[in-house]
Design an enzyme around this catalytic site. Structure first.
Site, PDB file in Angstrom:
ATOM      1  N   CYS A   2       0.850  -1.186   0.000  1.00 48.59           N
ATOM      2  CA  CYS A   2       0.000   0.000   0.000  1.00 48.59           C
ATOM      3  C   CYS A   2       0.890   1.242   0.000  1.00 48.59           C
ATOM      4  O   CYS A   2       1.841   1.335   0.777  1.00 48.59           O
ATOM      5  CB  CYS A   2      -0.956   0.091   1.181  1.00 48.59           C
ATOM      6  SG  CYS A   2      -2.229  -1.159   1.173  1.00 48.59           S
ATOM      7  N   ARG A  27       4.391  -0.532  -4.598  1.00 47.60           N
ATOM      8  CA  ARG A  27       4.038  -0.955  -3.245  1.00 47.60           C
ATOM      9  C   ARG A  27       2.715  -1.720  -3.197  1.00 47.60           C
ATOM     10  O   ARG A  27       2.382  -2.339  -2.184  1.00 47.60           O
ATOM     11  CB  ARG A  27       3.925   0.264  -2.327  1.00 47.60           C
ATOM     12  CG  ARG A  27       5.227   1.001  -2.144  1.00 47.60           C
ATOM     13  CD  ARG A  27       5.016   2.212  -1.278  1.00 47.60           C
ATOM     14  NE  ARG A  27       4.713   1.837   0.082  1.00 47.60           N
ATOM     15  CZ  ARG A  27       5.620   1.687   1.034  1.00 47.60           C
ATOM     16  NH1 ARG A  27       6.892   1.877   0.773  1.00 47.60           N
ATOM     17  NH2 ARG A  27       5.266   1.344   2.239  1.00 47.60           N
ATOM     18  N   TRP A  74      -2.583  -2.839  -1.753  1.00 46.39           N
ATOM     19  CA  TRP A  74      -2.250  -4.256  -1.749  1.00 46.39           C
ATOM     20  C   TRP A  74      -3.201  -4.871  -0.735  1.00 46.39           C
ATOM     21  O   TRP A  74      -3.112  -4.590   0.460  1.00 46.39           O
ATOM     22  CB  TRP A  74      -0.793  -4.465  -1.341  1.00 46.39           C
ATOM     23  CG  TRP A  74      -0.337  -5.881  -1.438  1.00 46.39           C
ATOM     24  CD1 TRP A  74       0.185  -6.501  -2.532  1.00 46.39           C
ATOM     25  CD2 TRP A  74      -0.337  -6.855  -0.390  1.00 46.39           C
ATOM     26  NE1 TRP A  74       0.487  -7.808  -2.234  1.00 46.39           N
ATOM     27  CE2 TRP A  74       0.177  -8.051  -0.934  1.00 46.39           C
ATOM     28  CE3 TRP A  74      -0.742  -6.850   0.946  1.00 46.39           C
ATOM     29  CZ2 TRP A  74       0.316  -9.220  -0.181  1.00 46.39           C
ATOM     30  CZ3 TRP A  74      -0.612  -8.018   1.693  1.00 46.39           C
ATOM     31  CH2 TRP A  74      -0.081  -9.178   1.123  1.00 46.39           C
ATOM     32  N   ASN A 100      -2.378   2.570   5.264  1.00 49.01           N
ATOM     33  CA  ASN A 100      -1.451   1.480   4.948  1.00 49.01           C
ATOM     34  C   ASN A 100      -1.201   0.744   6.264  1.00 49.01           C
ATOM     35  O   ASN A 100      -0.688   1.341   7.202  1.00 49.01           O
ATOM     36  CB  ASN A 100      -0.146   2.072   4.390  1.00 49.01           C
ATOM     37  CG  ASN A 100       0.965   1.043   4.279  1.00 49.01           C
ATOM     38  OD1 ASN A 100       0.700  -0.153   4.223  1.00 49.01           O
ATOM     39  ND2 ASN A 100       2.198   1.507   4.261  1.00 49.01           N
ATOM     40  N   GLY A 101      -1.591  -0.531   6.324  1.00 49.35           N
ATOM     41  CA  GLY A 101      -1.391  -1.289   7.565  1.00 49.35           C
ATOM     42  C   GLY A 101      -2.581  -2.196   7.838  1.00 49.35           C
ATOM     43  O   GLY A 101      -3.390  -2.453   6.941  1.00 49.35           O
ATOM     44  N   GLU A 485      17.565 -18.412  -4.256  1.00 48.33           N
ATOM     45  CA  GLU A 485      17.246 -17.091  -4.795  1.00 48.33           C
ATOM     46  C   GLU A 485      16.917 -17.176  -6.299  1.00 48.33           C
ATOM     47  O   GLU A 485      16.003 -16.504  -6.778  1.00 48.33           O
ATOM     48  CB  GLU A 485      18.415 -16.132  -4.531  1.00 48.33           C
ATOM     49  CG  GLU A 485      18.281 -14.740  -5.091  1.00 48.33           C
ATOM     50  CD  GLU A 485      17.059 -13.952  -4.595  1.00 48.33           C
ATOM     51  OE1 GLU A 485      16.383 -14.396  -3.656  1.00 48.33           O
ATOM     52  OE2 GLU A 485      16.780 -12.902  -5.196  1.00 48.33           O
ATOM     53  N   LYS A 489      13.342 -15.996  -7.855  1.00 52.80           N
ATOM     54  CA  LYS A 489      13.211 -15.008  -8.942  1.00 52.80           C
ATOM     55  C   LYS A 489      12.340 -15.584 -10.055  1.00 52.80           C
ATOM     56  O   LYS A 489      11.480 -14.901 -10.593  1.00 52.80           O
ATOM     57  CB  LYS A 489      14.572 -14.626  -9.539  1.00 52.80           C
ATOM     58  CG  LYS A 489      15.438 -13.681  -8.769  1.00 52.80           C
ATOM     59  CD  LYS A 489      14.913 -12.297  -8.559  1.00 52.80           C
ATOM     60  CE  LYS A 489      14.047 -12.189  -7.336  1.00 52.80           C
ATOM     61  NZ  LYS A 489      14.560 -11.907  -6.081  1.00 52.80           N
ATOM     62  N   GLU A 492       8.631 -15.711  -8.909  1.00 53.46           N
ATOM     63  CA  GLU A 492       7.995 -14.395  -8.770  1.00 53.46           C
ATOM     64  C   GLU A 492       7.675 -13.771 -10.120  1.00 53.46           C
ATOM     65  O   GLU A 492       6.608 -13.225 -10.327  1.00 53.46           O
ATOM     66  CB  GLU A 492       8.948 -13.423  -8.056  1.00 53.46           C
ATOM     67  CG  GLU A 492       9.133 -13.677  -6.606  1.00 53.46           C
ATOM     68  CD  GLU A 492      10.117 -12.681  -6.011  1.00 53.46           C
ATOM     69  OE1 GLU A 492       9.738 -11.991  -5.073  1.00 53.46           O
ATOM     70  OE2 GLU A 492      11.271 -12.582  -6.488  1.00 53.46           O
ATOM     71  N   HIS A 508      16.433 -36.765  -1.829  1.00 57.14           N
ATOM     72  CA  HIS A 508      15.489 -37.099  -0.763  1.00 57.14           C
ATOM     73  C   HIS A 508      14.079 -36.617  -1.075  1.00 57.14           C
ATOM     74  O   HIS A 508      13.302 -36.385  -0.157  1.00 57.14           O
ATOM     75  CB  HIS A 508      15.989 -36.517   0.566  1.00 57.14           C
ATOM     76  CG  HIS A 508      17.357 -37.014   0.914  1.00 57.14           C
ATOM     77  ND1 HIS A 508      17.561 -38.249   1.487  1.00 57.14           N
ATOM     78  CD2 HIS A 508      18.580 -36.472   0.701  1.00 57.14           C
ATOM     79  CE1 HIS A 508      18.875 -38.426   1.636  1.00 57.14           C
ATOM     80  NE2 HIS A 508      19.506 -37.373   1.164  1.00 57.14           N
ATOM     81  N   LYS A 607       6.161  -4.534  -2.796  1.00 59.05           N
ATOM     82  CA  LYS A 607       7.594  -4.354  -2.572  1.00 59.05           C
ATOM     83  C   LYS A 607       7.952  -4.303  -1.100  1.00 59.05           C
ATOM     84  O   LYS A 607       8.880  -4.942  -0.652  1.00 59.05           O
ATOM     85  CB  LYS A 607       8.016  -3.049  -3.254  1.00 59.05           C
ATOM     86  CG  LYS A 607       9.493  -2.751  -3.179  1.00 59.05           C
ATOM     87  CD  LYS A 607      10.253  -3.647  -4.107  1.00 59.05           C
ATOM     88  CE  LYS A 607      11.741  -3.488  -3.998  1.00 59.05           C
ATOM     89  NZ  LYS A 607      12.432  -4.660  -4.526  1.00 59.05           N
TER      90      LYS A 607
HETATM   91  C1  F6R Z   1      11.806 -11.025  -3.447  1.00 57.97           C
HETATM   92  C2  F6R Z   1      11.670  -9.920  -2.537  1.00 57.97           C
HETATM   93  C3  F6R Z   1      11.142 -10.192  -1.181  1.00 57.97           C
HETATM   94  C4  F6R Z   1      11.897  -9.343  -0.144  1.00 57.97           C
HETATM   95  C5  F6R Z   1      11.252  -9.515   1.239  1.00 57.97           C
HETATM   96  C6  F6R Z   1      12.014  -8.757   2.308  1.00 57.97           C
HETATM   97  O1  F6R Z   1      12.277 -10.644  -4.688  1.00 57.97           O
HETATM   98  O2  F6R Z   1      11.951  -8.798  -2.868  1.00 57.97           O
HETATM   99  O3  F6R Z   1      11.216 -11.538  -0.867  1.00 57.97           O
HETATM  100  O4  F6R Z   1      13.228  -9.732  -0.117  1.00 57.97           O
HETATM  101  O5  F6R Z   1       9.933  -9.061   1.211  1.00 57.97           O
HETATM  102  O6  F6R Z   1      12.029  -7.397   2.055  1.00 57.97           O
HETATM  103  P1  F6R Z   1      13.096  -6.438   2.695  1.00 57.97           P
HETATM  104  O7  F6R Z   1      14.427  -6.862   2.229  1.00 57.97           O
HETATM  105  O8  F6R Z   1      12.713  -5.081   2.186  1.00 57.97           O
HETATM  106  O9  F6R Z   1      12.953  -6.559   4.189  1.00 57.97           O
END
Ligand code: F6R
Length: 612
Positions: A2, A27, A74, A100-101, A485, A489, A492, A508, A607
């Site tokens: 948000c 966001r 969001w 937001n919250g 990771e 990626k 996502e 396993h 984000k």
């Molecule tokens: C994945 C991604 C999320 C963040 C997670 C933590 O691409 O961006 O998994 O890594 O939400 O966010 P931060 O690092 O901002 O605490």
């Protein structure tokens, strides 16, 4: 998660609110809305979908108001829809709110309000909050400011709210707890937003509002108070942010722009911190607490998502070089599982945004128990950065693509610097070993550039795999987190179901997935695990999996198993993960593009996760 914006000043509010929402769209992007004060009434417009849909509605209207608020959502309470989009009126339509919250005790308050005759048009906690405030105001015959204070003392949860009122046509009321709020100071104008990106174009002077503070904002006046009605002197901060860093520039997508920025962002993380001549790493945050670092017996890293993967990498390198046990926890688990933390323990939160709710709350608990909080954070001035005792900024710049890329390599680089510094303090490895790593660190940005220059090869690989429903990523040792990771990626950005595993662990369970249609990515640079990893490659080869290998230059062995080999430059084994993740980021990007997806804003993601 948000985004909120607000404007009060001498110009029309609409252009700032619209532009601000576009800047904050990363966001949240399931719906959006705006409210403007116009001659004794508040006009609200909202729309499900992207900001561009709201923009189409707004462009056909006449704009005269100089006070307005906007929200990009969001969803938490209630499905994404016009009905659940913010802003919300109170029942009298005299107030409008954006939020937001999450208000945790909203259900019980809603019931009480319904018993008193209040009507609700949405399923949201936010509509409950604005009516709760209105009800307090009506029943107690108090000012809006006082009813806001009373309401905020009674609710549980997290919030950043903006309220406008027909009875206060010259004021925006704002409050925060747990969700970020920045106010920019202009010429007889105030710009309000969840982060500085909508503001930087207009002013570099900002105030970061703290938890449990209320801001009463007029065009020419800003009063900050705590919930006890005491006035607080606002601290003005100068933004260290350029408008060019939040524009796409020549790129179609932020994701590719941010991947290609990595030679520079890694350089920025290293800048001024390497001292080859004296075999030293300059990190003032560590130097300040040198004795505590020297004596510590345990480090705990907490983080979420991509940052948690960086944490696993941190564990591997810190334990290898510094011989201190490191625990890595998901912040969301740590905060609720009653962890053992003693005075003098070191807690390292890792966060790109510095606003992740779970990480923030976990830190607060550990801090109360006497831990030293040493953050690895990207966003300067963020909530997490401000509650740490010390730390390292990753200097990755603003990351707007929702899938984290350059922030991750920044986190890995910062962890290497931290590990070397700790090893120097603990004298756990020789100076020669440290110099070897420094030597390789210095050429890392050029090596990353070399990988990016070969991106067309990854585009061709993407063409061969983009239709696959599943993928497997396997790595060992320092590159186990790279497998996690890489898979995240791909998941996502492309919605392909991808799993990351330690390569040997694959036997396993996940090996059951392997057939001739399953792309299996091996991260196989030269390190102590390489021989073992080749046994795992053979196991997948025997079951006809479609093998892709990320190998070091000159590793011709890889070609025995597949033609799909991407070569990365040779480096120190602990630095390989900073190189090996780059082709995996690019592979996900190209698959996402081939599937015509919005790689910058994957579905359901936001984000900055400011709710738990
Ligand atoms: C994945 C991604 C999320 C963040 C997670 C933590 O691409 O961006 O998994 O890594 O939400 O966010 P931060 O690092 O901002 O605490």
């Amino acid at each position: 998660m948000c985004g909120i914006v607000g404007y009060i000043g001498t110009d029309l509010a609409f252009p700032f609110v619209l532009k601000g929402l576009k800047r904050l769209e990363y966001r949240g992007y399931d719906s959006s809305g705006m409210a403007f004060l116009n001659k004794n009434q508040i006009d609200i417009t909202k729309s499900v979908g992207k900001i561009s849909q709201l923009e189409d509605l707004m462009l056909s209207k006449t704009h005269t108001s100089k006070i307005g608020i906007g929200h990009t959502r969001w969803a938490t309470h209630g499905e994404p829809s016009d009905r659940n989009a913010h802003p919300f009126y109170s029942n009298s339509k005299k107030l409008a709110i954006i939020h937001n919250g999450i208000i945790e005790n909203y259900a019980i308050i809603k019931k009480e309000l319904q018993n008193k005759g209040f009507q609700f048009e949405s399923d949201t906690d936010t509509e409950v909050l604005i009516n709760f405030i209105e009800n307090i105001q009506q029943e107690n015959q108090v000012s809006l400011e006082k009813s806001l204070r009373i309401a905020l003392q009674k609710i549980r949860g997290a919030y950043c709210i903006l309220i406008i009122s027909v009875d206060h046509p010259d004021t925006i009321f704002a409050a925060r707890k747990g969700s970020p709020l920045v106010i920019g100071i202009g010429n007889n104008t105030h710009y309000i937003a969840s982060d500085a990106s909508p503001i930087v174009e207009f002013t570099k002077e900002v105030i970061y509002v703290n938890d449990y503070q209320i801001a009463i904002i007029k065009s020419d006046e800003l009063i900050l108070k705590n919930l006890g009605n005491e006035t607080i002197t606002p601290q003005i901060t100068k933004l260290d942010l350029e408008i060019t860093s939040i524009d796409k520039g020549i790129y179609d997508d932020f994701m590719l722009k941010e991947i290609e920025e990595q030679p520079f962002t890694v350089f920025d993380c290293l800048r001024g911190r390497l001292d080859f001549k004296n075999c030293n790493i300059k990190l003032s945050g560590v130097e300040e607490f040198e004795q505590q670092f020297k004596q510590t017996q345990k480090i705990t890293i907490i983080a979420c998502g991509t940052s948690w993967h960086a944490g696993i990498y941190g564990k591997y390198i810190i334990e290898t070089f510094c011989r201190i046990p490191v625990e890595v926890d998901y912040a969301s688990e740590y905060r609720y599982r009653n962890p053992i933390i003693k005075k003098g323990d070191i807690l390292i939160p890792i966060s790109q945004s510095g606003e992740t709710a779970d990480t923030l709350t976990a830190i607060e608990a550990a801090k109360k128990d006497g831990a030293l909080i040493f953050g690895i954070i990207n966003v300067a001035g963020s909530s997490i950065a401000r509650i740490c005792h010390a730390g390292i900024y990753t200097h990755s710049g603003v990351e707007i693509g929702v899938a984290s890329t350059k922030a991750y390599t920044g986190q890995l680089t910062a962890l290497v610097l931290f590990t070397l510094k700790l090893a120097l303090i603990k004298e756990s490895i020789s100076k020669q070993q440290i110099l070897e790593v420094i030597d390789h660190l210095q050429i890392l940005p050029t090596q990353i550039q070399k990988i990016i220059d070969q991106k067309d090869q990854l585009k061709s690989m993407a063409e061969k795999i983009y239709a696959a429903p599943n993928m497997l990523y396997l790595g060992r040792g320092f590159n186990f987190p790279t497998a996690l990771e890489g898979a995240l990626k791909m998941k996502e950005v492309t919605y392909i179901h991808a799993e990351g595993y330690p390569a040997a662990e694959m036997k396993h369970g996940p090996i059951a997935l392997v057939n001739e249609n399953l792309p299996v990515v091996f991260i196989a640079p030269k390190d102590n695990y390489l021989e073992k990893l080749y046994s795992n490659i053979q196991e997948i080869n025997a079951r006809k999996g479609k093998i892709i290998i990320i190998a070091n230059e000159q590793d011709t062995n890889a070609l025995q198993y597949t033609n799909e080999v991407f070569y990365i430059p040779n480096s120190h084994e602990i630095l390989n993960p900073i190189l090996s993740i780059i082709p995996l980021q690019l592979l996900s990007y190209f698959v996402g593009k081939l599937k015509h997806l919005d790689v910058d804003k994957p579905r359901n993601l936001a984000k900055s996760v400011t709710v738990e």
